[in-house]
Design a protein around this motif. Structure first.
Motif, PDB file in Angstrom:
ATOM      1  N   ALA A   1     -18.010  86.668 -89.545  1.00 12.03           N
ATOM      2  CA  ALA A   1     -18.340  86.504 -88.125  1.00 12.03           C
ATOM      3  C   ALA A   1     -17.313  85.706 -87.353  1.00 12.03           C
ATOM      4  CB  ALA A   1     -19.708  85.839 -87.990  1.00 12.03           C
ATOM      5  N   LYS A   2     -16.408  85.019 -88.056  1.00 16.04           N
ATOM      6  CA  LYS A   2     -15.480  84.139 -87.365  1.00 16.04           C
ATOM      7  C   LYS A   2     -14.029  84.648 -87.407  1.00 16.04           C
ATOM      8  CE  LYS A   2     -18.059  79.776 -87.759  1.00 16.04           C
ATOM      9  NZ  LYS A   2     -19.235  80.455 -87.340  1.00 16.04           N
ATOM     10  N   ARG A   3     -13.816  85.888 -87.829  1.00 18.16           N
ATOM     11  CA  ARG A   3     -12.451  86.408 -87.816  1.00 18.16           C
ATOM     12  C   ARG A   3     -12.459  87.918 -87.610  1.00 18.16           C
ATOM     13  NH1 ARG A   3     -10.684  88.936 -92.498  1.00 18.16           N
ATOM     14  NH2 ARG A   3     -11.869  88.578 -94.428  1.00 18.16           N
ATOM     15  N   SER A   4     -11.317  88.449 -87.270  1.00 15.96           N
ATOM     16  CA  SER A   4     -11.195  89.889 -87.050  1.00 15.96           C
ATOM     17  C   SER A   4     -11.147  90.608 -88.398  1.00 15.96           C
ATOM     18  CB  SER A   4      -9.928  90.206 -86.258  1.00 15.96           C
ATOM     19  OG  SER A   4      -9.972  89.604 -84.980  1.00 15.96           O
ATOM     20  N   PRO A   5     -12.039  91.547 -88.630  1.00 18.43           N
ATOM     21  CA  PRO A   5     -12.051  92.249 -89.919  1.00 18.43           C
ATOM     22  C   PRO A   5     -10.890  93.234 -90.040  1.00 18.43           C
ATOM     23  CG  PRO A   5     -13.678  93.197 -88.446  1.00 18.43           C
ATOM     24  CD  PRO A   5     -13.116  92.002 -87.738  1.00 18.43           C
ATOM     25  N   THR A   6     -10.410  93.399 -91.257  1.00 19.25           N
ATOM     26  CA  THR A   6      -9.430  94.436 -91.538  1.00 19.25           C
ATOM     27  C   THR A   6     -10.171  95.755 -91.737  1.00 19.25           C
ATOM     28  OG1 THR A   6      -9.558  94.123 -93.919  1.00 19.25           O
ATOM     29  CG2 THR A   6      -7.972  92.738 -92.697  1.00 19.25           C
ATOM     30  N   LEU A   7      -9.427  96.846 -91.847  1.00 15.48           N
ATOM     31  CA  LEU A   7     -10.070  98.133 -92.108  1.00 15.48           C
ATOM     32  C   LEU A   7     -10.801  98.094 -93.435  1.00 15.48           C
ATOM     33  CD1 LEU A   7     -10.603 101.076 -91.366  1.00 15.48           C
ATOM     34  CD2 LEU A   7      -8.407 101.673 -92.419  1.00 15.48           C
ATOM     35  N   GLU A   8     -10.214  97.421 -94.427  1.00 12.68           N
ATOM     36  CA  GLU A   8     -10.875  97.307 -95.735  1.00 12.68           C
ATOM     37  C   GLU A   8     -12.186  96.545 -95.607  1.00 12.68           C
ATOM     38  OE1 GLU A   8      -9.864  95.800-100.311  1.00 12.68           O
ATOM     39  OE2 GLU A   8      -8.396  95.539 -98.700  1.00 12.68           O
ATOM     40  N   ASP A   9     -12.152  95.440 -94.835  1.00 13.61           N
ATOM     41  CA  ASP A   9     -13.391  94.685 -94.589  1.00 13.61           C
ATOM     42  C   ASP A   9     -14.432  95.595 -93.938  1.00 13.61           C
ATOM     43  OD1 ASP A   9     -12.268  92.276 -95.495  1.00 13.61           O
ATOM     44  OD2 ASP A   9     -11.493  91.789 -93.503  1.00 13.61           O
ATOM     45  N   TYR A  10     -13.972  96.340 -92.943  1.00  7.39           N
ATOM     46  CA  TYR A  10     -14.869  97.192 -92.157  1.00  7.39           C
ATOM     47  C   TYR A  10     -15.554  98.235 -93.039  1.00  7.39           C
ATOM     48  CZ  TYR A  10     -16.430 100.098 -88.229  1.00  7.39           C
ATOM     49  OH  TYR A  10     -17.184 100.805 -87.327  1.00  7.39           O
ATOM     50  N   LEU A  11     -14.801  98.824 -93.934  1.00 11.73           N
ATOM     51  CA  LEU A  11     -15.370  99.841 -94.820  1.00 11.73           C
ATOM     52  C   LEU A  11     -16.371  99.235 -95.797  1.00 11.73           C
ATOM     53  CD1 LEU A  11     -12.123 101.901 -95.545  1.00 11.73           C
ATOM     54  CD2 LEU A  11     -14.042 102.549 -94.062  1.00 11.73           C
ATOM     55  N   ASP A  12     -16.252  97.932 -96.062  1.00 12.94           N
ATOM     56  CA  ASP A  12     -17.194  97.259 -96.975  1.00 12.94           C
ATOM     57  C   ASP A  12     -18.469  96.803 -96.269  1.00 12.94           C
ATOM     58  OD1 ASP A  12     -15.631  97.572 -99.226  1.00 12.94           O
ATOM     59  OD2 ASP A  12     -14.607  95.626 -98.998  1.00 12.94           O
ATOM     60  N   PHE A  13     -18.487  96.819 -94.935  1.00 13.42           N
ATOM     61  CA  PHE A  13     -19.684  96.382 -94.193  1.00 13.42           C
ATOM     62  C   PHE A  13     -20.883  97.283 -94.520  1.00 13.42           C
ATOM     63  CE2 PHE A  13     -17.162  94.516 -90.372  1.00 13.42           C
ATOM     64  CZ  PHE A  13     -17.022  93.321 -91.050  1.00 13.42           C
ATOM     65  N   GLU A  14     -22.061  96.699 -94.342  1.00 15.66           N
ATOM     66  CA  GLU A  14     -23.299  97.489 -94.345  1.00 15.66           C
ATOM     67  C   GLU A  14     -23.591  97.835 -92.880  1.00 15.66           C
ATOM     68  OE1 GLU A  14     -26.341  96.391 -97.650  1.00 15.66           O
ATOM     69  OE2 GLU A  14     -25.645  94.501 -96.758  1.00 15.66           O
ATOM     70  N   HIS A  15     -23.406  99.086 -92.519  1.00 14.15           N
ATOM     71  CA  HIS A  15     -23.430  99.509 -91.126  1.00 14.15           C
ATOM     72  C   HIS A  15     -24.807 100.008 -90.668  1.00 14.15           C
ATOM     73  CE1 HIS A  15     -19.038  99.454 -90.337  1.00 14.15           C
ATOM     74  NE2 HIS A  15     -18.962  99.657 -91.648  1.00 14.15           N
ATOM     75  N   VAL A  16     -25.079  99.729 -89.391  1.00 13.51           N
ATOM     76  CA  VAL A  16     -26.164 100.411 -88.685  1.00 13.51           C
ATOM     77  C   VAL A  16     -25.490 101.514 -87.867  1.00 13.51           C
ATOM     78  CG1 VAL A  16     -28.079 100.236 -87.059  1.00 13.51           C
ATOM     79  CG2 VAL A  16     -27.451  98.258 -88.460  1.00 13.51           C
ATOM     80  N   ILE A  17     -25.785 102.753 -88.173  1.00 15.17           N
ATOM     81  CA  ILE A  17     -25.185 103.874 -87.449  1.00 15.17           C
ATOM     82  C   ILE A  17     -26.156 104.358 -86.371  1.00 15.17           C
ATOM     83  CG2 ILE A  17     -24.365 106.262 -87.604  1.00 15.17           C
ATOM     84  CD1 ILE A  17     -22.439 104.382 -88.858  1.00 15.17           C
ATOM     85  N   ILE A  18     -25.666 104.488 -85.148  1.00 19.88           N
ATOM     86  CA  ILE A  18     -26.476 105.034 -84.053  1.00 19.88           C
ATOM     87  C   ILE A  18     -26.216 106.534 -83.997  1.00 19.88           C
ATOM     88  CG2 ILE A  18     -26.973 104.934 -81.582  1.00 19.88           C
ATOM     89  CD1 ILE A  18     -25.740 102.041 -81.715  1.00 19.88           C
ATOM     90  N   THR A  19     -27.241 107.323 -84.217  1.00 22.80           N
ATOM     91  CA  THR A  19     -27.085 108.778 -84.354  1.00 22.80           C
ATOM     92  C   THR A  19     -27.232 109.541 -83.044  1.00 22.80           C
ATOM     93  OG1 THR A  19     -29.441 109.122 -84.784  1.00 22.80           O
ATOM     94  CG2 THR A  19     -28.021 108.635 -86.684  1.00 22.80           C
ATOM     95  N   TYR A  20     -27.816 108.915 -82.024  1.00 20.55           N
ATOM     96  CA  TYR A  20     -28.079 109.575 -80.740  1.00 20.55           C
ATOM     97  C   TYR A  20     -28.854 110.876 -80.945  1.00 20.55           C
ATOM     98  CZ  TYR A  20     -24.698 106.134 -79.220  1.00 20.55           C
ATOM     99  OH  TYR A  20     -24.044 104.933 -78.985  1.00 20.55           O
ATOM    100  N   GLY A  21     -29.791 110.810 -81.876  1.00 15.83           N
ATOM    101  CA  GLY A  21     -30.649 111.969 -82.131  1.00 15.83           C
ATOM    102  C   GLY A  21     -29.905 113.166 -82.690  1.00 15.83           C
ATOM    103  N   GLY A  22     -28.710 112.945 -83.222  1.00 13.03           N
ATOM    104  CA  GLY A  22     -27.933 114.040 -83.771  1.00 13.03           C
ATOM    105  C   GLY A  22     -27.252 114.892 -82.713  1.00 13.03           C
TER     106      GLY A  22
END
Length: 309
Positions: free
Chosen positions: A191-212
């Motif tokens: 939360a206190k630094r800019s994530p790298t792409l590797e960090d980003y891919l390791d996140f547990e994401h909430v994906i907004i689907t917009y109803g598909g």
């Protein structure tokens, strides 16, 4: 004292119709109710019914039928209502060409958009229009992936959102360019630094689907790079996304301006995926030359440009 019964209309010549009757039809069509239309117009329900009956004779169609306790327009009525709305708008535009006074505008502007636009842009747009044209009626409807169809069908005057469609039937203007950020709980390890792409891919994401009905540009960019996000949770809308990530390790990737109006205790960090989002205003060819609609589009663009974004 006896009441004089209103004569049954037998008009079949369309040239005997007037703008008042066509306007009456558009209000009944919009309100989906004879009684509500009568209230809006300040008329008795019998006068509204009489006007619709005249139109039924002209077009040889019931125009409105009852289904499941509701007043439903027929297919013929939909076509007539679209024509009437365009005709009345063009007539208003002709009047305005001589003396354009926004304070006298009594037209209805219908804007199709979704959650982001309603949260970020619509408040400023409404304030601007009501200040300059206090008598204008504004209706905001959900685009839900069918905004272009709503323009074609005459259900909306303008569509606002991140829409891309190469079609000669539409005009468009970019209102703002958005960039994505990551919204997360303040106690998240990154939360206190800019994530790298590797960090980003390791996140547990909430994906907004917009109803598909729509895929976010950052998701398309990630998938185009050959990656797939770890998404233990998918939701149809950004509504309530701050309460979902609060107190968890979940990360939501959402437009920056939307993140800034969420819970201020949450952390906002840059998204390492460069996928800008252009929010546009779109309108149909048949609305393009209307002086009234041109003025309203200019006001919308001005209101958005004046935001502290």
């Amino acid at each position: 004292m006896s009441r004089k019964k209103m004569a049954s209309p037998c008009v079949s010549d369309p040239y005997q119709l007037d703008f008042r009757t066509l306007h009456l039809l558009t209000v009944v069509h919009r309100e989906k109710s004879f009684s509500r239309a009568a209230e809006v117009l300040g008329l008795s329900q019998s006068v509204v019914s009489y006007g619709i009956e005249k139109l039924r004779h002209v077009f040889d169609d019931p125009l409105f039928v009852r289904e499941g306790g509701k007043t439903v327009p027929t297919e013929r009525c939909e076509a007539v209502a679209r024509y009437a709305n365009d005709l009345l708008a063009e007539f208003d535009a002709m009047k305005l060409q001589q003396a354009f006074d926004p304070s006298d505008i009594t037209a209805t502007l219908t804007i199709a958009c979704n959650y982001y636009e309603r949260s970020i842009l619509i408040p400023a747009i409404v304030a601007c229009l009501r200040q300059e044209a206090p008598r204008v009626q504004i209706e905001v409807i959900d685009a839900s992936g069918s905004g272009h169809r709503r323009l074609i069908d005459g259900e909306a005057d303008v569509l606002i959102g991140p829409y891309q469609r190469a079609d000669a039937a539409f005009f468009e203007k970019t209102l703002i360019r958005e960039h994505y950020v990551c919204l997360m709980d303040a106690r998240h390890p990154l939360a206190k630094r800019s994530p790298t792409l590797e960090d980003y891919l390791d996140f547990e994401h909430v994906i907004i689907t917009y109803g598909g009905l729509w895929i976010s540009p950052y998701v398309r960019k990630i998938e185009g790079m050959g990656y797939r996000l770890n998404a233990p949770l998918r939701v149809p809308s950004p509504a309530g996304i701050d309460r979902i990530v609060a107190g968890s390790n979940l990360v939501a990737t959402i437009p920056r301006r939307l993140a800034q109006i969420r819970d201020p205790s949450l952390a906002i960090v840059p998204c390492p995926v460069d996928a800008p989002l252009d929010v546009k205003m779109v309108w149909s060819v048949r609305k393009h030359h209307s002086l009234l609609m041109k003025w309203m589009r200019e006001r919308i663009a001005s209101a958005v440009a004046g935001l502290s974004l």
